[in-house]
Design a protein around this motif. Structure first.
Motif, PDB file in Angstrom:
ATOM      1  N   GLN A 165       0.822  -1.214   0.000  1.00 42.92           N
ATOM      2  CA  GLN A 165       0.000   0.000   0.000  1.00 42.92           C
ATOM      3  C   GLN A 165       0.856   1.265   0.000  1.00 42.92           C
ATOM      4  OE1 GLN A 165      -3.714   1.259  -0.057  1.00 42.92           O
ATOM      5  NE2 GLN A 165      -1.989   2.384  -0.868  1.00 42.92           N
ATOM      6  N   GLY A 209       2.489   1.622  -3.479  1.00 45.15           N
ATOM      7  CA  GLY A 209       1.508   2.040  -4.476  1.00 45.15           C
ATOM      8  C   GLY A 209       1.114   3.497  -4.315  1.00 45.15           C
ATOM      9  N   LEU A 210       0.982   3.925  -3.068  1.00 48.36           N
ATOM     10  CA  LEU A 210       0.640   5.323  -2.796  1.00 48.36           C
ATOM     11  C   LEU A 210       1.735   6.252  -3.319  1.00 48.36           C
ATOM     12  CD1 LEU A 210      -1.256   7.359  -1.383  1.00 48.36           C
ATOM     13  CD2 LEU A 210      -0.014   6.926   0.742  1.00 48.36           C
ATOM     14  N   ILE A 212       1.636   6.233  -7.286  1.00 46.71           N
ATOM     15  CA  ILE A 212       0.534   6.972  -7.929  1.00 46.71           C
ATOM     16  C   ILE A 212       0.638   8.474  -7.633  1.00 46.71           C
ATOM     17  CG2 ILE A 212      -1.977   7.257  -7.997  1.00 46.71           C
ATOM     18  CD1 ILE A 212      -1.282   4.661  -9.236  1.00 46.71           C
ATOM     19  N   PRO A 267      -6.782  13.301  -8.397  1.00 44.85           N
ATOM     20  CA  PRO A 267      -6.440  14.345  -7.429  1.00 44.85           C
ATOM     21  C   PRO A 267      -5.493  13.877  -6.320  1.00 44.85           C
ATOM     22  CG  PRO A 267      -8.565  13.412  -6.882  1.00 44.85           C
ATOM     23  CD  PRO A 267      -8.096  12.705  -8.115  1.00 44.85           C
ATOM     24  N   ILE A 268      -5.076  12.616  -6.324  1.00 41.41           N
ATOM     25  CA  ILE A 268      -4.309  12.127  -5.178  1.00 41.41           C
ATOM     26  C   ILE A 268      -2.929  12.781  -5.122  1.00 41.41           C
ATOM     27  CG2 ILE A 268      -3.099  10.110  -6.119  1.00 41.41           C
ATOM     28  CD1 ILE A 268      -4.082   8.517  -3.703  1.00 41.41           C
ATOM     29  N   THR A 279      -6.125   1.418   6.662  1.00 40.37           N
ATOM     30  CA  THR A 279      -5.698   0.255   5.875  1.00 40.37           C
ATOM     31  C   THR A 279      -4.456  -0.376   6.503  1.00 40.37           C
ATOM     32  OG1 THR A 279      -6.500   1.205   3.806  1.00 40.37           O
ATOM     33  CG2 THR A 279      -4.807  -0.490   3.629  1.00 40.37           C
ATOM     34  N   ARG A 294      -5.225  -2.065   9.749  1.00 38.43           N
ATOM     35  CA  ARG A 294      -5.888  -3.354   9.589  1.00 38.43           C
ATOM     36  C   ARG A 294      -4.903  -4.423   9.121  1.00 38.43           C
ATOM     37  NH1 ARG A 294      -8.379  -6.070   5.982  1.00 38.43           N
ATOM     38  NH2 ARG A 294      -8.076  -4.512   4.362  1.00 38.43           N
ATOM     39  N   TYR A 295      -4.032  -4.083   8.156  1.00 44.47           N
ATOM     40  CA  TYR A 295      -3.042  -5.060   7.701  1.00 44.47           C
ATOM     41  C   TYR A 295      -2.158  -5.509   8.862  1.00 44.47           C
ATOM     42  CZ  TYR A 295      -4.120  -4.042   2.796  1.00 44.47           C
ATOM     43  OH  TYR A 295      -4.746  -3.906   1.579  1.00 44.47           O
ATOM     44  N   ARG A 328     -13.546  10.454  -7.306  1.00 46.75           N
ATOM     45  CA  ARG A 328     -12.289  10.398  -8.056  1.00 46.75           C
ATOM     46  C   ARG A 328     -11.097  10.087  -7.147  1.00 46.75           C
ATOM     47  NH1 ARG A 328      -8.963   9.781 -10.569  1.00 46.75           N
ATOM     48  NH2 ARG A 328      -8.273  10.479 -12.587  1.00 46.75           N
ATOM     49  N   LEU A 329     -11.080  10.676  -5.941  1.00 44.53           N
ATOM     50  CA  LEU A 329     -10.002  10.364  -4.990  1.00 44.53           C
ATOM     51  C   LEU A 329     -10.084   8.911  -4.551  1.00 44.53           C
ATOM     52  CD1 LEU A 329      -7.595  11.228  -3.242  1.00 44.53           C
ATOM     53  CD2 LEU A 329      -9.209  11.983  -1.488  1.00 44.53           C
ATOM     54  N   ASP A 332      -8.562   6.778  -7.131  1.00 48.43           N
ATOM     55  CA  ASP A 332      -7.095   6.873  -7.053  1.00 48.43           C
ATOM     56  C   ASP A 332      -6.548   5.980  -5.937  1.00 48.43           C
ATOM     57  OD1 ASP A 332      -7.242   8.767  -9.024  1.00 48.43           O
ATOM     58  OD2 ASP A 332      -6.373  10.400  -7.854  1.00 48.43           O
ATOM     59  N   LEU A 333      -7.228   5.978  -4.797  1.00 48.57           N
ATOM     60  CA  LEU A 333      -6.762   5.162  -3.665  1.00 48.57           C
ATOM     61  C   LEU A 333      -6.808   3.679  -4.021  1.00 48.57           C
ATOM     62  CD1 LEU A 333      -8.488   7.172  -0.800  1.00 48.57           C
ATOM     63  CD2 LEU A 333      -6.020   6.823  -1.026  1.00 48.57           C
ATOM     64  N   ALA A 356      -6.533   2.502  -7.028  1.00 42.05           N
ATOM     65  CA  ALA A 356      -5.417   2.300  -7.959  1.00 42.05           C
ATOM     66  C   ALA A 356      -4.103   2.170  -7.206  1.00 42.05           C
ATOM     67  CB  ALA A 356      -5.347   3.462  -8.953  1.00 42.05           C
ATOM     68  N   SER A 357      -3.936   2.962  -6.147  1.00 37.27           N
ATOM     69  CA  SER A 357      -2.667   2.910  -5.403  1.00 37.27           C
ATOM     70  C   SER A 357      -2.465   1.539  -4.759  1.00 37.27           C
ATOM     71  CB  SER A 357      -2.596   4.032  -4.351  1.00 37.27           C
ATOM     72  OG  SER A 357      -3.330   3.698  -3.185  1.00 37.27           O
ATOM     73  N   GLN A 358      -3.532   0.972  -4.189  1.00 40.68           N
ATOM     74  CA  GLN A 358      -3.382  -0.336  -3.540  1.00 40.68           C
ATOM     75  C   GLN A 358      -3.173  -1.459  -4.568  1.00 40.68           C
ATOM     76  OE1 GLN A 358      -3.245  -2.077  -0.026  1.00 40.68           O
ATOM     77  NE2 GLN A 358      -2.233  -2.839  -1.847  1.00 40.68           N
ATOM     78  N   THR A 396      -9.910  -3.527   2.037  1.00 36.90           N
ATOM     79  CA  THR A 396      -9.291  -2.214   1.807  1.00 36.90           C
ATOM     80  C   THR A 396      -9.968  -1.505   0.637  1.00 36.90           C
ATOM     81  OG1 THR A 396      -7.126  -2.960   2.565  1.00 36.90           O
ATOM     82  CG2 THR A 396      -7.156  -1.037   1.124  1.00 36.90           C
ATOM     83  N   TYR A 417     -12.120   1.959   0.668  1.00 40.91           N
ATOM     84  CA  TYR A 417     -11.788   3.128  -0.156  1.00 40.91           C
ATOM     85  C   TYR A 417     -12.980   3.542  -1.021  1.00 40.91           C
ATOM     86  CZ  TYR A 417      -6.808   2.668   0.988  1.00 40.91           C
ATOM     87  OH  TYR A 417      -5.606   2.613   1.624  1.00 40.91           O
TER      88      TYR A 417
END
Lengths: 195, 195
Positions: free
Chosen positions: A157, A160-161, A164, A172-173, A188, A191-192, B148-149, B152-153, B155-157, B188, B192
């Protein structure tokens, strides 16, 4: 960011070495290890390629020097995992995002992500760091079952963050406030680690 | 995986084109766009470099052809987002991991991740696909605030999971069963999207 040469910085003198290093971080970050050349890095730094070889030897040596991140897992991991357990997830996200808010850390981090994923040069370095230094240290302190897989999930995670937000810069991230991302991604990680 | 030439596959004939394409996917996947050369790809495929140019033109054209993933967001997104809302997160993770269990999809996916993150060539392609095709389509169907955010989240994971599991191959997550990852990462994605 694409072109740094010709900004009128002083040539020669004692700061050549640090200019070369900064140029290397930029070049590896933009094109990956395989795409960067000593000649191109010298050009960015406004020095002769021979000077790059003189200070740093071959491309692999220059990369190793440029990748020398001052992240000390033996110091950072206990620091982050200490404190209230319920907030560990948020603390990890905040620590990483605040570190990346610094220009120097971000450039170097992007360089490492690009080279780690993009080709052969960075992968052993990053995989070695993750698999032998960082993740076992996190796992070793968790006192939960499947600690090593949990640490991998956290890495997935966070990686990936960073990818991106800072490498691909998807909106918008890419411009989201740190507090918002801490609130969304912190649970997240929590929890992991513990659920 | 490093060397495919010399495996005794037939030379010449009608399958040269597909051998070149497979070699290109491997080469871009291993060294990134900047590191791969027409000469090296021709060598892997056991053909003359002139034949590569004949079939595919320049390196950029060959890459575009190799990167042509048969993922149709307009088909896949409605399919995944349909069905019980409580299971959307798990369905997304399962869909991606089961797709990557196929050798061809995985090689092509790894190639795209490597080139997207590693250099300049893939980034516009991947960023364009994510930012203009895939993520708005997901967001458009969510009917939640900040769609949209949230996309993106997700996509990041997913990107981080693919990176750690398939590109960097960090253990134990690289060999973890799909069901286990669906159970761990599904919630997760669910959070999101909808929490």
């Amino acid at each position: 960011m694409a072109q740094t040469r010709g900004r009128g910085r002083p040539r020669g003198g004692t700061d050549s070495r640090s200019r070369i290093l900064a140029a290397a971080v930029e070049a590896f970050g933009e094109t990956g290890y395989e795409g960067a050349t000593i000649r191109g890095i010298a050009e960015r730094a406004g020095v002769d390629p021979a000077l790059v070889h003189h200070y740093f030897g071959a491309k692999a040596d220059l990369f190793a020097e440029a990748a020398d991140v001052p992240l000390r897992p033996d110091v950072v991991v206990p620091l982050i995992l200490a404190g209230p357990r319920a907030e560990v997830g948020e603390r990890i996200v905040r620590y990483v995002l605040e570190a990346f808010a610094d220009d120097g850390v971000r450039r170097r981090g992007v360089m490492l992500l690009r080279t780690a994923v993009g080709g052969r040069a960075g992968s052993p370095l990053i995989v070695g760091f993750l698999a032998r230094e960082l993740l076992p240290r996190v796992a070793g302190r968790l006192e939960v079952p499947d600690a090593r897989l949990r640490a991998d999930l956290v890495a997935s995670q966070i990686a990936g963050l960073l990818m991106i937000r800072y490498v691909l810069r998807v909106q918008p991230i890419a411009d989201a406030p740190i507090d918002e991302l801490v609130a969304r991604v912190g649970p997240t990680i929590q929890r992991y680690l513990f659920d």
